[in-house]
Design a protein around this motif. Sequence first.
Motif, PDB file in Angstrom:
ATOM      1  N   TYR A 162       0.826  -1.206   0.000  1.00 24.04           N
ATOM      2  CA  TYR A 162       0.000   0.000   0.000  1.00 24.04           C
ATOM      3  C   TYR A 162       0.866   1.264   0.000  1.00 24.04           C
ATOM      4  CZ  TYR A 162      -3.312   3.546   1.521  1.00 24.04           C
ATOM      5  OH  TYR A 162      -4.071   4.685   1.615  1.00 24.04           O
ATOM      6  N   HIS A 163       1.891   1.286   0.845  1.00 23.97           N
ATOM      7  CA  HIS A 163       2.698   2.505   1.006  1.00 23.97           C
ATOM      8  C   HIS A 163       3.878   2.598   0.042  1.00 23.97           C
ATOM      9  CE1 HIS A 163       0.610   4.140   4.479  1.00 23.97           C
ATOM     10  NE2 HIS A 163       0.608   2.926   5.013  1.00 23.97           N
ATOM     11  N   PHE A 164       4.441   1.444  -0.374  1.00 22.36           N
ATOM     12  CA  PHE A 164       5.677   1.491  -1.164  1.00 22.36           C
ATOM     13  C   PHE A 164       5.614   0.719  -2.476  1.00 22.36           C
ATOM     14  CE2 PHE A 164       6.904   2.531   3.132  1.00 22.36           C
ATOM     15  CZ  PHE A 164       7.704   3.632   2.941  1.00 22.36           C
ATOM     16  N   GLY A 165       4.613  -0.086  -2.659  1.00 17.22           N
ATOM     17  CA  GLY A 165       4.493  -0.875  -3.878  1.00 17.22           C
ATOM     18  C   GLY A 165       5.227  -2.195  -3.790  1.00 17.22           C
ATOM     19  N   THR A 166       6.524  -2.149  -3.452  1.00 15.43           N
ATOM     20  CA  THR A 166       7.330  -3.370  -3.345  1.00 15.43           C
ATOM     21  C   THR A 166       8.240  -3.283  -2.120  1.00 15.43           C
ATOM     22  OG1 THR A 166       9.212  -2.518  -4.614  1.00 15.43           O
ATOM     23  CG2 THR A 166       7.423  -3.584  -5.874  1.00 15.43           C
ATOM     24  N   THR A 167       8.712  -4.442  -1.720  1.00 17.44           N
ATOM     25  CA  THR A 167       9.666  -4.484  -0.606  1.00 17.44           C
ATOM     26  C   THR A 167      10.963  -3.774  -0.988  1.00 17.44           C
ATOM     27  OG1 THR A 167       8.715  -6.570   0.133  1.00 17.44           O
ATOM     28  CG2 THR A 167      10.888  -6.012   0.989  1.00 17.44           C
ATOM     29  N   ASP A 168      11.404  -3.977  -2.232  1.00 14.65           N
ATOM     30  CA  ASP A 168      12.633  -3.301  -2.681  1.00 14.65           C
ATOM     31  C   ASP A 168      12.492  -1.785  -2.604  1.00 14.65           C
ATOM     32  OD1 ASP A 168      13.953  -5.670  -3.143  1.00 14.65           O
ATOM     33  OD2 ASP A 168      13.599  -5.669  -5.306  1.00 14.65           O
ATOM     34  N   ALA A 169      11.335  -1.272  -3.002  1.00 13.89           N
ATOM     35  CA  ALA A 169      11.121   0.176  -2.933  1.00 13.89           C
ATOM     36  C   ALA A 169      11.185   0.661  -1.484  1.00 13.89           C
ATOM     37  CB  ALA A 169       9.788   0.551  -3.565  1.00 13.89           C
ATOM     38  N   LEU A 170      10.629  -0.116  -0.576  1.00 17.67           N
ATOM     39  CA  LEU A 170      10.689   0.237   0.850  1.00 17.67           C
ATOM     40  C   LEU A 170      12.129   0.199   1.352  1.00 17.67           C
ATOM     41  CD1 LEU A 170       9.746   0.728   3.748  1.00 17.67           C
ATOM     42  CD2 LEU A 170       9.084  -1.694   3.855  1.00 17.67           C
ATOM     43  N   LEU A 171      12.846  -0.868   1.039  1.00 16.60           N
ATOM     44  CA  LEU A 171      14.237  -0.974   1.493  1.00 16.60           C
ATOM     45  C   LEU A 171      15.085   0.160   0.930  1.00 16.60           C
ATOM     46  CD1 LEU A 171      14.872  -4.829   1.255  1.00 16.60           C
ATOM     47  CD2 LEU A 171      14.286  -3.471   3.278  1.00 16.60           C
ATOM     48  N   ASN A 172      14.867   0.483  -0.333  1.00 17.69           N
ATOM     49  CA  ASN A 172      15.624   1.574  -0.946  1.00 17.69           C
ATOM     50  C   ASN A 172      15.302   2.907  -0.283  1.00 17.69           C
ATOM     51  OD1 ASN A 172      16.633  -0.349  -2.661  1.00 17.69           O
ATOM     52  ND2 ASN A 172      15.345   0.236  -4.389  1.00 17.69           N
ATOM     53  N   ALA A 173      14.032   3.132   0.041  1.00 16.49           N
ATOM     54  CA  ALA A 173      13.637   4.380   0.712  1.00 16.49           C
ATOM     55  C   ALA A 173      14.258   4.462   2.101  1.00 16.49           C
ATOM     56  CB  ALA A 173      12.115   4.474   0.791  1.00 16.49           C
ATOM     57  N   ALA A 174      14.252   3.347   2.824  1.00 18.36           N
ATOM     58  CA  ALA A 174      14.848   3.333   4.163  1.00 18.36           C
ATOM     59  C   ALA A 174      16.352   3.570   4.078  1.00 18.36           C
ATOM     60  CB  ALA A 174      14.554   2.011   4.862  1.00 18.36           C
ATOM     61  N   LEU A 175      17.003   2.945   3.112  1.00 16.96           N
ATOM     62  CA  LEU A 175      18.443   3.128   2.923  1.00 16.96           C
ATOM     63  C   LEU A 175      18.754   4.575   2.563  1.00 16.96           C
ATOM     64  CD1 LEU A 175      21.255   1.846   2.788  1.00 16.96           C
ATOM     65  CD2 LEU A 175      20.761   1.221   0.424  1.00 16.96           C
ATOM     66  N   ASP A 176      17.992   5.132   1.636  1.00 19.36           N
ATOM     67  CA  ASP A 176      18.200   6.535   1.250  1.00 19.36           C
ATOM     68  C   ASP A 176      18.042   7.457   2.455  1.00 19.36           C
ATOM     69  OD1 ASP A 176      18.644   5.867  -1.388  1.00 19.36           O
ATOM     70  OD2 ASP A 176      16.635   6.449  -2.076  1.00 19.36           O
ATOM     71  N   GLN A 177      16.997   7.235   3.236  1.00 19.94           N
ATOM     72  CA  GLN A 177      16.732   8.070   4.409  1.00 19.94           C
ATOM     73  C   GLN A 177      17.882   7.973   5.417  1.00 19.94           C
ATOM     74  OE1 GLN A 177      13.375   7.059   7.168  1.00 19.94           O
ATOM     75  NE2 GLN A 177      12.454   8.848   6.199  1.00 19.94           N
ATOM     76  N   ALA A 178      18.372   6.772   5.647  1.00 23.89           N
ATOM     77  CA  ALA A 178      19.473   6.582   6.596  1.00 23.89           C
ATOM     78  C   ALA A 178      20.752   7.249   6.102  1.00 23.89           C
ATOM     79  CB  ALA A 178      19.712   5.091   6.818  1.00 23.89           C
ATOM     80  N   LEU A 179      21.043   7.108   4.808  1.00 26.88           N
ATOM     81  CA  LEU A 179      22.263   7.708   4.259  1.00 26.88           C
ATOM     82  C   LEU A 179      22.179   9.232   4.254  1.00 26.88           C
ATOM     83  CD1 LEU A 179      23.066   5.222   1.375  1.00 26.88           C
ATOM     84  CD2 LEU A 179      24.159   5.396   3.619  1.00 26.88           C
ATOM     85  N   GLU A 180      20.996   9.775   3.984  1.00 26.83           N
ATOM     86  CA  GLU A 180      20.828  11.231   4.032  1.00 26.83           C
ATOM     87  C   GLU A 180      21.042  11.760   5.444  1.00 26.83           C
ATOM     88  OE1 GLU A 180      17.105  12.443   2.299  1.00 26.83           O
ATOM     89  OE2 GLU A 180      17.529  11.328   0.454  1.00 26.83           O
ATOM     90  N   ALA A 181      20.482  11.070   6.430  1.00 26.86           N
ATOM     91  CA  ALA A 181      20.646  11.501   7.826  1.00 26.86           C
ATOM     92  C   ALA A 181      22.108  11.399   8.246  1.00 26.86           C
ATOM     93  CB  ALA A 181      19.765  10.655   8.743  1.00 26.86           C
ATOM     94  N   TRP A 182      22.759  10.295   7.875  1.00 21.43           N
ATOM     95  CA  TRP A 182      24.169  10.145   8.211  1.00 21.43           C
ATOM     96  C   TRP A 182      24.994  11.219   7.503  1.00 21.43           C
ATOM     97  CZ3 TRP A 182      28.039   9.294   4.658  1.00 21.43           C
ATOM     98  CH2 TRP A 182      29.314   9.168   5.199  1.00 21.43           C
ATOM     99  N   GLY A 183      24.709  11.471   6.227  1.00 19.71           N
ATOM    100  CA  GLY A 183      25.450  12.479   5.476  1.00 19.71           C
ATOM    101  C   GLY A 183      25.319  13.860   6.085  1.00 19.71           C
ATOM    102  N   ALA A 184      24.112  14.206   6.509  1.00 15.20           N
ATOM    103  CA  ALA A 184      23.894  15.516   7.121  1.00 15.20           C
ATOM    104  C   ALA A 184      24.660  15.632   8.440  1.00 15.20           C
ATOM    105  CB  ALA A 184      22.406  15.751   7.335  1.00 15.20           C
ATOM    106  N   ALA A 185      24.628  14.562   9.234  1.00 14.31           N
ATOM    107  CA  ALA A 185      25.351  14.590  10.509  1.00 14.31           C
ATOM    108  C   ALA A 185      26.855  14.668  10.285  1.00 14.31           C
ATOM    109  CB  ALA A 185      25.000  13.350  11.329  1.00 14.31           C
ATOM    110  N   LEU A 186      27.364  13.915   9.317  1.00 14.77           N
ATOM    111  CA  LEU A 186      28.798  13.960   9.023  1.00 14.77           C
ATOM    112  C   LEU A 186      29.191  15.321   8.485  1.00 14.77           C
ATOM    113  CD1 LEU A 186      31.526  12.537   8.900  1.00 14.77           C
ATOM    114  CD2 LEU A 186      30.903  11.731   6.615  1.00 14.77           C
ATOM    115  N   GLU A 187      28.379  15.868   7.607  1.00 16.67           N
ATOM    116  CA  GLU A 187      28.671  17.194   7.047  1.00 16.67           C
ATOM    117  C   GLU A 187      28.764  18.243   8.155  1.00 16.67           C
ATOM    118  OE1 GLU A 187      26.536  20.383   4.075  1.00 16.67           O
ATOM    119  OE2 GLU A 187      26.244  18.249   3.676  1.00 16.67           O
ATOM    120  N   GLU A 188      27.864  18.167   9.108  1.00 12.42           N
ATOM    121  CA  GLU A 188      27.891  19.115  10.224  1.00 12.42           C
ATOM    122  C   GLU A 188      29.161  18.942  11.053  1.00 12.42           C
ATOM    123  OE1 GLU A 188      26.862  22.259  12.488  1.00 12.42           O
ATOM    124  OE2 GLU A 188      25.802  21.590  10.685  1.00 12.42           O
TER     125      GLU A 188
END
Length: 192
Positions: free
Chosen positions: A41-67
């Motif tokens: 319902y929310h992501f269409g596929t498990t891969d799409a969900l995993l990719n979204a979670a991975l992207d979100q985690a990497l963005e948060a880590w990148g922002a923290a590292l950049e700071e």
Amino acid sequence: MGNKEKLLEGALACLLDKGYARTTARDVASAAGVSLAAIGYHFGTTDALLNAALDQALEAWGAALEEALRGAADGPDDDPAARFEAVWARIIASVEAQPALWKLQFEVVAQLAVLPELHERWQHSLAAAQEGLAALFGGSPGTGAFYQALLTGVVVQHLVAPGRGVDGAQLAAAVLEVAAHLRGGEDAAERV
């Protein structure tokens, strides 16, 4: 928190615990406390969900590292070697603080050939990382590629042998030694 957010949180927990290839839809649904149907319902596929979670985690880590890096790069110290050491100390600290996230990234890189939906995004991310590193340390895009290669090697050392990998001071000394050799051989290295 809605089901979509629960799924992202559960997916990230599974990714960090089991890795990309071994995480199943059932794992994520169980970790999130929602039904399997919620993934579709929310992501269409498990891969799409995993990719979204991975992207979100990497963005948060990148922002923290950049700071963290901005603080080291903008410090009052005008000594380039001291600044270099400080930046690398913070990079290494981030690796040691989140080894599971770094291991996950290496797993995904190893699977990019079979994950075409991620391959293009990661190519773009690599270019952006190289630009950011060039801006942080100063230099051309080629310099950013050098720092990206160096970063990859440093991360591997700290993942394989935690606490025994190279540190910022050792990196600075090695870069100076290599530069001296490139400028004129061992005599130049002895002058450094």
